[in-house]
Design an enzyme around this catalytic site. Structure first.
Site, PDB file in Angstrom:
ATOM      1  N   ARG A  88      45.393  34.348  49.946  1.00 41.95           N
ATOM      2  CA  ARG A  88      44.756  35.658  50.163  1.00 41.95           C
ATOM      3  C   ARG A  88      45.436  36.776  49.378  1.00 41.95           C
ATOM      4  NH1 ARG A  88      41.138  36.124  54.579  1.00 41.95           N
ATOM      5  NH2 ARG A  88      40.367  34.060  55.019  1.00 41.95           N
ATOM      6  N   ARG A  97      42.023  42.080  50.619  1.00 46.49           N
ATOM      7  CA  ARG A  97      42.118  43.199  51.540  1.00 46.49           C
ATOM      8  C   ARG A  97      43.346  44.087  51.440  1.00 46.49           C
ATOM      9  NH1 ARG A  97      41.618  39.172  56.363  1.00 46.49           N
ATOM     10  NH2 ARG A  97      43.145  38.211  54.978  1.00 46.49           N
ATOM     11  N   ARG A 129      35.591  46.468  44.945  1.00 41.42           N
ATOM     12  CA  ARG A 129      34.670  45.668  45.730  1.00 41.42           C
ATOM     13  C   ARG A 129      33.541  46.496  46.330  1.00 41.42           C
ATOM     14  NH1 ARG A 129      32.470  43.611  49.758  1.00 41.42           N
ATOM     15  NH2 ARG A 129      33.412  42.677  51.598  1.00 41.42           N
ATOM     16  N   ASP A 160      34.870  32.154  48.909  1.00 42.36           N
ATOM     17  CA  ASP A 160      35.152  31.897  50.324  1.00 42.36           C
ATOM     18  C   ASP A 160      34.779  30.460  50.648  1.00 42.36           C
ATOM     19  OD1 ASP A 160      35.957  33.539  52.901  1.00 42.36           O
ATOM     20  OD2 ASP A 160      34.448  32.083  53.506  1.00 42.36           O
ATOM     21  N   TYR A 188      33.253  26.239  61.800  1.00 37.83           N
ATOM     22  CA  TYR A 188      32.417  27.447  61.748  1.00 37.83           C
ATOM     23  C   TYR A 188      30.956  27.126  62.033  1.00 37.83           C
ATOM     24  CZ  TYR A 188      36.321  30.157  59.907  1.00 37.83           C
ATOM     25  OH  TYR A 188      37.519  30.802  59.760  1.00 37.83           O
TER      26      TYR A 188
END
Ligand code: 1CP
Length: 357
Positions: free
Chosen positions: A32, A36, A45, A81, A156
């Site tokens: 990661r 973020r 983004r 992702d 998921y």
């Protein structure tokens, strides 16, 4: 393990460490790392679903490069992702800001298998191939392609989103083993198709993120997940011999010895198991990756530096260590600290501190 040449990054420290060859500095990258925590990420983004951003190759190339330019990491992780393949075949997955993947109609029964047709990367995810293609021309370090591990992606689809106790997916694994088997085989085929398309487009290595596999008992992992995971690495070593492969999960201390038999060249380790102990658990035939606690990266530099040195010390001087965090960079991390970690990891090895301590 095959060591066939894979191209222009054969001598890059990251590739050499994955192959347990000697290096002049310990290579480092961060799970990661793109995203973020970086102001330049948030600026480039903009708003909207991450799945829209992932489908824009020029933007993906920029987001993948940003942390390499800022930190000087030894590898780039492709910006995408783990739910991209299942979303691309129309299973109905979105990624909600602040939450993660959410599934409109979760996987419940045999009929839902029809919603998981095979992935055709050239047709379903051409933007992935295009972005890798751009990156190969501009990156000065190896590009790591990736896919979600079969358990984590299945979790998921079955739970419908992020989960704490994974009750529904465990119920399916135990209550409907034939359906589970078919589900995980389809997801394995999709992961393989996606990984191959990234390697064919020029990625130098791949990581399989089976992030949540640590929620399983060793027996469940061995019987219900490991065979599919083995198939991923067996087929990759046939079609892409010599390409470094990494298998990673969180909370996998009790699974490390099993994971080491999956056929990857590297095992990613979270912060719960010190790397000297992790090396004992995985044995001498695989490299290890890790394992600074990402939460500690929010501490003062003195603390972070001490922990970084401890990771290096415990990894030891034998070849086969890729420095990383034990899981992804937390969004509130000060990017300056990560830059200092990279500098320290590179400098420690050069100064020979590890060998003498
Ligand atoms: O819009 C946003 O910015 C949301 C945050 C975000 C980002 C930056 C998500 C939603 N995905 C990503 C990109 C991403 N995801 C990358 C590329 C960036 C990089 O690694 O530098 C990668 C490799 C992933 C892989 C991924 N997605 C994993 C495996 C890694 C891990 O952290 O364990 C998992 C579990 C996901 C699912 C997912 N996607 C996003 C979130 C918030 C989550 C986790 C949700 C949960 O806790 O269950």
């Amino acid at each position: 393990m095959a060591q066939a040449p894979i191209g222009r990054f054969d001598d890059a420290p990251f590739i050499r460490a994955c192959r347990r060859q000697s290096v002049d500095h310990v290579p480092v990258w961060f799970m990661r790392q793109a995203g973020r925590s970086l102001p330049e990420y948030r600026a480039a983004r903009g708003p909207g679903s991450i799945l829209d951003a992932i489908a824009r190759p020029e933007l993906v190339a920029e987001l993948t490069r940003q942390p390499v330019d800022r930190y000087g990491t030894d590898a780039a992780i492709f910006f995408s992702d783990i739910v991209v393949p299942v979303a691309a075949v129309g299973f109905g997955v979105d990624v909600a800001p602040g939450t993660g993947p959410v599934v409109a109609r979760p996987f419940r029964a045999k009929e839902d298998l029809q919603r998981l047709r095979p992935l055709e990367p050239e047709v379903d995810t051409p933007y992935v191939i295009e972005a890798v293609d751009i990156l190969v021309g501009v990156l000065g370090v190896p590009l790591i392609g990736f896919a979600g591990g079969p358990f984590t992606v299945a979790s998921y689809l079955v739970e419908g989103g992020p989960s704490k106790n994974f009750t529904k997916v465990k119920a399916l694994m135990h209550g409907e083993p034939a359906i589970w088997h078919e589900l995980i085989e389809r997801l394995t085929d999709m992961a393989l198709a996606s990984l191959r398309s990234q390697l064919d487009a020029g990625a130098s290595a791949v990581q399989v993120f089976d992030s949540w596999a640590g929620i399983l008992s060793p027996r469940d992992y061995a019987e219900l997940v490991l065979p599919a995971t083995r198939r991923i690495f067996a087929e990759l070593s046939r079609t892409h011999p010599g390409v470094p492969t990494i298998l990673f999960g969180v909370g996998t201390g009790e699974l490390l010895a099993l994971m080491a038999t999956a056929g990857s060249t590297v095992i990613g380790v979270d912060w719960r198991v010190p790397l000297d102990e992790a090396r004992r658990r995985v044995g001498p035939d695989v490299a290890v990756q890790g394992n600074l606690d990402p939460a500690l990266c929010l501490s003062s530099w003195e603390v972070v530096a001490e922990e970084t040195r401890d990771v290096l010390l415990r990894a030891g001087t034998a070849p086969g260590h890729v420095f990383n965090l034990g899981h992804g960079v937390l969004p509130e991390t000060d990017p300056g600290i990560l830059g200092q970690v990279v500098e320290l990891v590179h400098a420690e090895a050069r100064a020979g501190v590890r060998a003498s301590s």
